[in-house]
Design an enzyme around this catalytic site. Structure first.
Site, short mmCIF file in Angstrom:
data_model
loop_
_atom_site.label_atom_id
_atom_site.label_comp_id
_atom_site.label_asym_id
_atom_site.label_seq_id
_atom_site.Cartn_x
_atom_site.Cartn_y
_atom_site.Cartn_z
N CYS A 170 0.83 -1.21 0.00
CA CYS A 170 0.00 0.00 0.00
C CYS A 170 0.86 1.26 0.00
CB CYS A 170 -0.92 -0.02 1.22
SG CYS A 170 -1.72 1.56 1.55
N CYS A 203 0.49 3.46 3.06
CA CYS A 203 1.18 2.87 4.21
C CYS A 203 2.67 3.21 4.16
CB CYS A 203 0.99 1.36 4.24
SG CYS A 203 -0.73 0.82 4.29
#
Length: 513
Positions: A70, A73
């Protein structure tokens, strides 16, 4: 969040979508580097074995549920690690993370919908992290969690300083700290700490300088009338209504930065839609007068149609007429729209608002037209027929809540049609689908994503059972219905019956492993 707070939901969605990756814990895209996790000494690595003990052993624990692939992230990672480093000396606070590609079930248990998801565990109890995703905000938010829920004020200087520090502050004035009402106020403060900052004065003589009688509660704020005293009964319901209703301006703007303040308003919430490029002086003045007259009965806010053109249509308005007004009543689980063909004036809107509050206006139900023919094995429900086809039906009803743009829904369509065809002669079972993007469904039905599939049992329509199994074969649904239906039924053929038994045997063997 109540479904009928549609505007708030969409604003929240738009506010969050920039900070989360779509995905599901079952799908690891494989470009993450797990080895680096073990090099971070300040961020605790959690898994199914140590999760519950870890979030319980500290006063406050912040957990990031993430996926290595991600992008958001990856952006948050250095900020998160720096926050952990800055807080490492405080043994009451822990910062941790869970890799959802490695610990699927743990992330499902914590209802992770996207990445990263940040959750604060305070003494083991979970709450969504609502601060900014910066090192400074993470540190400040967690340190704030450690502070007492209620401050004690002993002088006018204390009160003035408390007011300066907090835009919204609620002060309870008491004779002593062993009164039952003091306990009630303390519990209320603990449950509503995100709405305002709370303090108490425990001195009969000093309290009389600020309130006519004790106990009483005063709300101080940085807008409108700066000091508001509670005048109702000293009970939780009255106090919460007082605090929530006075924590927002008489007629404030609702946008990405302010929508959270309106989330839990206990009274009807009226949305005024205006075009900010026009002269709205008279409209705002009129609606402000109405808001003043309805204080305590409703809360009013305005929405800039230029910034959020889709919000009016989400509420059921055309989105082409300004000014326009819509009322969302959480208590009635209903939404009301002022007729856009009517003249928008102080008199017409004032009377309409009064009628809404008085229960004289029929609620708006977003609905597609009812199908002219509904004889197919899979019945089509719309907003106006959902109650008849599902909730009032004497049958066990399986419902697919879908959206036409959803790829997973499109893949499911032929399988769901096959299910309807297979069970069409079973009198006690009905297979139904509804486009939940274009039709309202009851607000207590929680739709977290598309497709959502639920079984409404014949003897318990209020507690539908969510389907969480595989969606690649219609027999998966048949087995689910047969296992959970209130009314027993026979399968159409013994051959398929054998197939279902075979699946049960296979599942049992899998569980044994």
């Amino acid at each position: 969040m109540n479904k009928f707070l549609a505007l708030l939901f969409v604003l929240a969605l738009f506010a969050n979508i920039a900070f989360s990756c779509e995905g599901h814990p079952e799908h690891d895209h494989g470009d993450g580097d797990h080895e680096h996790d073990h090099d971070e000494s300040f961020v605790k690595i959690l898994d199914s074995d140590n999760f519950h003990n870890s979030v319980s052993e500290h006063d406050v624990t912040l957990v990031m549920f993430y996926a290595p692939w991600c992008g958001h992230c990856k952006t948050l990672k250095p900020l998160y690690e720096e926050a952990a480093k800055q807080l490492s000396a405080n043994k009451k606070i822990a910062i941790a993370k869970v890799d959802c590609t490695q610990h699927e079930q743990l992330c499902k248990q914590n209802k992770v919908q996207g990445y990263p998801t940040l959750v604060v565990f305070k003494n083991g109890k979970a709450e969504p992290y609502e601060g900014d995703r910066t090192t400074k905000s993470i540190v400040q938010t967690l340190e704030e969690e450690l502070k007492p829920t209620i401050s004690t004020l002993e002088s006018n200087e204390d009160i003035e300083e408390f007011k300066k520090q907090h835009p919204i502050s609620v002060v309870g004035f008491f004779d002593n700290d062993h009164d039952d009402r003091f306990k009630l106020f303390s519990e209320l403060a603990g449950n509503n700490k995100k709405s305002a900052k709370f303090a108490v004065v425990i001195d009969k003589d000093f309290s009389k300088e600020h309130v006519e009688s004790t106990p009483n509660v005063v709300l101080f704020r940085s807008f409108d009338e700066p000091t508001v005293a509670h005048k109702g009964e000293f009970d939780s319901e009255s106090l919460i209504k007082f605090i929530k209703g006075n924590s927002v301006p008489l007629l404030g703007e609702i946008n990405r930065n302010t929508y959270k303040k309106y989330e839990s308003i206990a009274v009807p919430l009226a949305y005024l839609f205006i075009d900010s490029t026009q002269d709205n002086t008279q409209v705002l003045e009129d609606v402000k007068k109405i808001a003043t007259s309805q204080k305590g009965n409703a809360v009013f806010c305005w929405v800039d149609m230029k910034k959020f053109p889709q919000q009016a249509t989400h509420m059921g308005l055309s989105g082409k007429v300004v000014p326009a007004i819509s009322v969302d009543s959480v208590a009635n689980k209903a939404r009301y729209n002022f007729d856009e063909k009517e003249t928008f004036s102080f008199d017409t809107v004032s009377k309409w608002i009064q009628d809404v509050i008085g229960g004289k206006v029929s609620p708006f139900v977003k609905s597609q037209p009812e199908p002219e023919s509904n004889d197919a094995p899979v019945k089509v429900a719309v907003g106006t027929t959902f109650k008849k086809l599902v909730l009032d039906s004497p049958k066990d009803v399986l419902v697919e809540f879908y959206a036409p743009w959803c790829g997973h829904c499109k893949n499911l369509a032929p399988i769901y049609d096959k299910l309807g065809e297979y069970l069409k002669d079973v009198e006690s079972v009905s297979i139904v689908k509804i486009d939940a993007d274009s039709n309202d469904v009851p607000s207590d039905i929680e739709i977290r994503g598309y497709p959502t599939i639920m079984l409404f049992k014949a003897d318990d329509k209020e507690n539908p059972i969510s389907y969480e199994g595989q969606r690649n074969d219609h027999m998966n649904f048949v087995e689910f219905i047969q296992d959970n239906a209130a009314i027993e039924f026979k399968l159409p053929s013994s051959q398929t019956d054998d197939n279902v038994e075979s699946k049960k045997d296979s599942s049992a063997k899998h569980d044994e492993l």
